[in-house]
Each structure stands twice: as C-alpha cells, then as structure tokens.
Scaffold this motif. Structure first.
Motif, PDB file in Angstrom:
ATOM      1  N   ARG A 100       0.838  -1.192   0.000  1.00 49.63           N
ATOM      2  CA  ARG A 100       0.000   0.000   0.000  1.00 49.63           C
ATOM      3  C   ARG A 100       0.878   1.248   0.000  1.00 49.63           C
ATOM      4  NH1 ARG A 100      -3.120  -2.742   4.337  1.00 49.63           N
ATOM      5  NH2 ARG A 100      -5.024  -3.603   3.409  1.00 49.63           N
ATOM      6  N   VAL A 101       0.412   2.272  -0.711  1.00 53.80           N
ATOM      7  CA  VAL A 101       1.070   3.581  -0.706  1.00 53.80           C
ATOM      8  C   VAL A 101       0.033   4.601  -0.245  1.00 53.80           C
ATOM      9  CG1 VAL A 101       2.272   5.342  -2.053  1.00 53.80           C
ATOM     10  CG2 VAL A 101       2.600   2.910  -2.602  1.00 53.80           C
ATOM     11  N   THR A 102       0.394   5.355   0.793  1.00 54.19           N
ATOM     12  CA  THR A 102      -0.508   6.353   1.364  1.00 54.19           C
ATOM     13  C   THR A 102       0.129   7.735   1.256  1.00 54.19           C
ATOM     14  OG1 THR A 102      -1.329   4.718   2.947  1.00 54.19           O
ATOM     15  CG2 THR A 102      -1.791   7.028   3.425  1.00 54.19           C
ATOM     16  N   ARG A 103      -0.667   8.718   0.825  1.00 54.06           N
ATOM     17  CA  ARG A 103      -0.191  10.092   0.690  1.00 54.06           C
ATOM     18  C   ARG A 103      -1.160  11.028   1.418  1.00 54.06           C
ATOM     19  NH1 ARG A 103       0.608  11.320  -5.238  1.00 54.06           N
ATOM     20  NH2 ARG A 103       2.373   9.900  -4.851  1.00 54.06           N
ATOM     21  N   ASP A 104      -0.634  11.751   2.375  1.00 60.17           N
ATOM     22  CA  ASP A 104      -1.462  12.681   3.160  1.00 60.17           C
ATOM     23  C   ASP A 104      -2.692  11.976   3.736  1.00 60.17           C
ATOM     24  OD1 ASP A 104       0.292  14.777   2.518  1.00 60.17           O
ATOM     25  OD2 ASP A 104      -0.810  15.224   0.666  1.00 60.17           O
ATOM     26  N   GLY A 105      -2.478  10.756   4.214  1.00 61.31           N
ATOM     27  CA  GLY A 105      -3.553  10.018   4.846  1.00 61.31           C
ATOM     28  C   GLY A 105      -4.502   9.324   3.901  1.00 61.31           C
ATOM     29  N   GLU A 106      -4.292   9.461   2.596  1.00 61.33           N
ATOM     30  CA  GLU A 106      -5.171   8.832   1.607  1.00 61.33           C
ATOM     31  C   GLU A 106      -4.426   7.739   0.845  1.00 61.33           C
ATOM     32  OE1 GLU A 106      -7.728  10.027  -2.419  1.00 61.33           O
ATOM     33  OE2 GLU A 106      -6.813  11.586  -1.169  1.00 61.33           O
ATOM     34  N   GLU A 107      -5.051   6.589   0.742  1.00 61.39           N
ATOM     35  CA  GLU A 107      -4.439   5.477   0.019  1.00 61.39           C
ATOM     36  C   GLU A 107      -4.508   5.736  -1.487  1.00 61.39           C
ATOM     37  OE1 GLU A 107      -6.061   1.185  -0.706  1.00 61.39           O
ATOM     38  OE2 GLU A 107      -4.999   1.142   1.227  1.00 61.39           O
ATOM     39  N   ILE A 108      -3.342   5.735  -2.154  1.00 65.47           N
ATOM     40  CA  ILE A 108      -3.297   5.991  -3.594  1.00 65.47           C
ATOM     41  C   ILE A 108      -2.918   4.747  -4.387  1.00 65.47           C
ATOM     42  CG2 ILE A 108      -2.747   8.440  -3.267  1.00 65.47           C
ATOM     43  CD1 ILE A 108       0.177   7.702  -3.977  1.00 65.47           C
ATOM     44  N   PHE A 109      -2.452   3.712  -3.700  1.00 64.20           N
ATOM     45  CA  PHE A 109      -2.069   2.476  -4.398  1.00 64.20           C
ATOM     46  C   PHE A 109      -2.201   1.319  -3.430  1.00 64.20           C
ATOM     47  CE2 PHE A 109       1.051  -0.814  -5.411  1.00 64.20           C
ATOM     48  CZ  PHE A 109       0.788  -1.063  -6.750  1.00 64.20           C
ATOM     49  N   ALA A 124       5.741  -0.875  -7.057  1.00 70.17           N
ATOM     50  CA  ALA A 124       4.747  -0.093  -6.312  1.00 70.17           C
ATOM     51  C   ALA A 124       4.401   1.206  -7.024  1.00 70.17           C
ATOM     52  CB  ALA A 124       5.246   0.184  -4.903  1.00 70.17           C
ATOM     53  N   MET A 125       4.810   1.323  -8.287  1.00 62.45           N
ATOM     54  CA  MET A 125       4.477   2.477  -9.130  1.00 62.45           C
ATOM     55  C   MET A 125       5.108   3.769  -8.585  1.00 62.45           C
ATOM     56  SD  MET A 125       2.975   0.810 -11.451  1.00 62.45           S
ATOM     57  CE  MET A 125       2.331   2.090 -12.523  1.00 62.45           C
ATOM     58  N   ASP A 126       4.572   4.911  -9.009  1.00 62.83           N
ATOM     59  CA  ASP A 126       5.176   6.203  -8.673  1.00 62.83           C
ATOM     60  C   ASP A 126       4.866   6.617  -7.239  1.00 62.83           C
ATOM     61  OD1 ASP A 126       6.214   6.395 -11.184  1.00 62.83           O
ATOM     62  OD2 ASP A 126       4.650   7.710 -11.963  1.00 62.83           O
ATOM     63  N   VAL A 127       5.888   7.163  -6.584  1.00 64.35           N
ATOM     64  CA  VAL A 127       5.720   7.709  -5.241  1.00 64.35           C
ATOM     65  C   VAL A 127       6.321   9.100  -5.197  1.00 64.35           C
ATOM     66  CG1 VAL A 127       5.735   5.446  -4.119  1.00 64.35           C
ATOM     67  CG2 VAL A 127       7.885   6.686  -4.422  1.00 64.35           C
ATOM     68  N   GLN A 128       5.969   9.844  -4.164  1.00 67.65           N
ATOM     69  CA  GLN A 128       6.540  11.165  -3.908  1.00 67.65           C
ATOM     70  C   GLN A 128       7.253  11.139  -2.562  1.00 67.65           C
ATOM     71  OE1 GLN A 128       3.505  14.186  -4.165  1.00 67.65           O
ATOM     72  NE2 GLN A 128       3.021  13.736  -6.307  1.00 67.65           N
ATOM     73  N   ALA A 129       8.177  12.037  -2.393  1.00 57.92           N
ATOM     74  CA  ALA A 129       8.883  12.137  -1.120  1.00 57.92           C
ATOM     75  C   ALA A 129       7.877  12.342   0.007  1.00 57.92           C
ATOM     76  CB  ALA A 129       9.872  13.298  -1.165  1.00 57.92           C
ATOM     77  N   GLY A 130       8.012  11.552   1.062  1.00 60.77           N
ATOM     78  CA  GLY A 130       7.114  11.660   2.194  1.00 60.77           C
ATOM     79  C   GLY A 130       5.953  10.690   2.184  1.00 60.77           C
ATOM     80  N   ASP A 131       5.711  10.008   1.054  1.00 55.18           N
ATOM     81  CA  ASP A 131       4.658   8.990   1.025  1.00 55.18           C
ATOM     82  C   ASP A 131       5.000   7.865   2.006  1.00 55.18           C
ATOM     83  OD1 ASP A 131       3.365  10.405  -0.922  1.00 55.18           O
ATOM     84  OD2 ASP A 131       3.884   9.041  -2.567  1.00 55.18           O
ATOM     85  N   GLU A 132       3.993   7.157   2.430  1.00 52.08           N
ATOM     86  CA  GLU A 132       4.216   5.984   3.286  1.00 52.08           C
ATOM     87  C   GLU A 132       3.945   4.725   2.473  1.00 52.08           C
ATOM     88  OE1 GLU A 132       3.082   5.612   7.634  1.00 52.08           O
ATOM     89  OE2 GLU A 132       1.594   4.269   6.716  1.00 52.08           O
ATOM     90  N   VAL A 133       4.940   3.856   2.410  1.00 53.18           N
ATOM     91  CA  VAL A 133       4.820   2.589   1.688  1.00 53.18           C
ATOM     92  C   VAL A 133       4.833   1.463   2.708  1.00 53.18           C
ATOM     93  CG1 VAL A 133       5.766   1.113  -0.114  1.00 53.18           C
ATOM     94  CG2 VAL A 133       6.036   3.599  -0.279  1.00 53.18           C
ATOM     95  N   SER A 134       3.822   0.615   2.647  1.00 53.30           N
ATOM     96  CA  SER A 134       3.697  -0.498   3.591  1.00 53.30           C
ATOM     97  C   SER A 134       3.707  -1.823   2.830  1.00 53.30           C
ATOM     98  CB  SER A 134       2.397  -0.392   4.391  1.00 53.30           C
ATOM     99  OG  SER A 134       2.299   0.863   5.040  1.00 53.30           O
TER     100      SER A 134
END
Length: 277
Positions: A100-109, A124-134
């Motif tokens: 899972r990839v979460t950005r600003d509390g919202e799951e994007i992947f 896990a596709m594209d991420v941005q700095a600060g995203d959370e990857v689980s």
C-alpha cells in the motif's frame, strides 16, 4: 480497464476499454558496453545495487536507483525521500503480501501479490517524497519479510537506456540456433548479449570464428575492434555430433547384420533346394 499513463511504457494499440503497451526502452539482443563490465564483481545480493554497478560500468550512468535501508520483520513501513518509481525486492516465507502507498492520509495504491515462493521484485508504481509505503503479509501464518526498497530515477534510467540503445546490434536474421546482426563500434568495444553462455554456441565476427567471454558464466560477451562488423551466433549442441556418429554406426551395424542374415538364409534355402534335386 482504464487507460493509464506510465513513463516506462507507450501505447501500442487499444480495443474498446483495453490498452496494449510496449516498453519504451527495450534493447536489442546485443549492445555495446564499456570493457569495465568484464572485471566488475557480480556477487551483490541486492539487485538494485547490482543494477547501479552494472549501468555505471556499462555506460557510465550511475545512481539510477536510490537504494533505501532494508527491513526485516513481520511487516515493513518506509518513507521515500525523493520522487520516482518505487521498486521493492522481497524475500519472504509467506505466500501473499499487500503493498500500500498512502499520501497525506489517503491510500493511492494497493495491490496484493501472490505466489511468492521465490524472491521477487515488486513494482509499487510512482511515489513522492514523504509517502508511506507499507508491505504487509496477507497470510494467517505470519512469518517474516525481508524488504529491499529502492527509488528509480526516471531521467537517469532513460539516459542509460538511450545511451546503450545508440550502439546496439541490428538483428538481420534470427532463428532458434542462428542469430546474425551488424554493429558499429566506436568507444565502447564489448558486445554484451542476452544469449545464455552455453558451450554449444560459436561466435563469428566478419566470417571468422572468434573466442568469446561471459559474465559469471551467464551471458555471452564479445570483444570487438572499432568499425562496422557482422556478428553471427551459431548453436550446435556439444553432444549432437557424437550422437549422430554413434547412431550412424549403430544403423550401419544393424544393416550389416540384417543383410548378412538375409544372405545366409538365402544360401540355406538354395542349398536345400539343390539337395532335393
């Protein structure tokens, strides 16, 4: 399925709501690399470090992957420090994991990966700095995960691929046991191929049989001189020639025995016929 945009892919066709994509950076069966690859160590267990070393030695473009700290335990949670493509090398005893990839509390992947009996690279596709990857196990019997994450830099990856593609083998004939192509050699003089190193292969450069090397007994590499060359790869199984000879000898022996027996039988019949007279 909905159309998606992927920097590594380009649309090759579509039908209704389905889309066909092809790799933007596909390389030929052979391409020229620096001689430094001949002496590079390949015993690195982490694939992203190995890819960095390979590209740096092959074409001078390094740090394509930013390798992050590895994680071991029942789950892995990490935060990329830069934008890019998130790739995860995963070794695990569980059969299924959820990424899972979460950005600003919202799951994007979110995606579930099955059949993980062997180590695997997960996209896990594209991420941005600060995203959370689980990376979480999805099995009742929780064991352990070992995760090696990395962020791929699109720009450096594209530079490396285009540089390698600028001097590659142009295939003119491709068969199961025969490959022929031409290549223009300038600065990089080692032809790296994705042909497995097997004793049945022979290499010919401009019509002359040439010795080849390999990278840790994996793929065939051929040293070339500057200029244009015609390179041929011919495959003949090492045991085939002795096998053919043995088969021919056995066939000849069988025919000889059969013919001898037929002549003897004919002689016996002729003798019996003469005695009756």
């Amino acid at each position: 399925e909905e159309e998606q945009t992927d920097p590594l892919m380009m649309e090759a066709g579509s039908y209704d709501h389905y889309y066909l994509y092809e790799n933007r950076y596909v390389l030929s069966l052979g391409y020229l690399v620096n001689d430094a690859v001949l002496s590079m160590p390949v015993g690195v267990s982490e694939p992203f470090r190995l890819q960095n070393d390979w590209l740096a030695n092959a074409c001078g473009i390094g740090d394509v992957f930013t390798v992050m700290n590895s994680y071991a335990g029942e789950k892995a949670v990490f935060h990329p420090e830069e934008d890019g493509r998130c790739l995860i090398y995963l070794t695990t005893d569980v059969k299924r994991v959820i990424v899972r990839v979460t950005r600003d509390g919202e799951e994007i992947f979110s995606k579930t990966y099955d059949s993980l009996e062997t180590p695997e690279i997960i996209d896990a596709m594209d991420v941005q700095a600060g995203d959370e990857v689980s990376v979480l196990p999805n099995d009742d019997d929780v064991s352990s995960l070992t995760v090696y994450p990395a962020i791929m830099n699109y720009e450096r990856y594209a530079q490396a691929m285009m540089l390698l593609a600028s001097e590659q083998l142009e295939i003119t004939n491709f068969e199961d046991t025969y490959v022929r192509g031409t290549v223009q050699v300038t600065d990089r003089t080692t032809l790296f191929t994705t042909i497995p190193c097997d004793p049945g292969w022979s290499v010919y450069v401009d019509g002359e049989k040439t010795e080849y090397t390999s990278l840790e007994d994996s793929f065939i590499l051929v040293s070339l001189t500057p200029g244009e060359h015609v390179v041929e790869f011919k495959f003949w199984p090492p045991g085939l020639t002795p096998g053919i000879i043995i088969s021919l000898v056995a066939l000849a022996a069988f025919l000889a025995v059969t013919l001898t027996a037929a002549l003897q039988l004919k002689h016996v019949k002729k003798t019996r016929s003469a005695s009756r007279r």
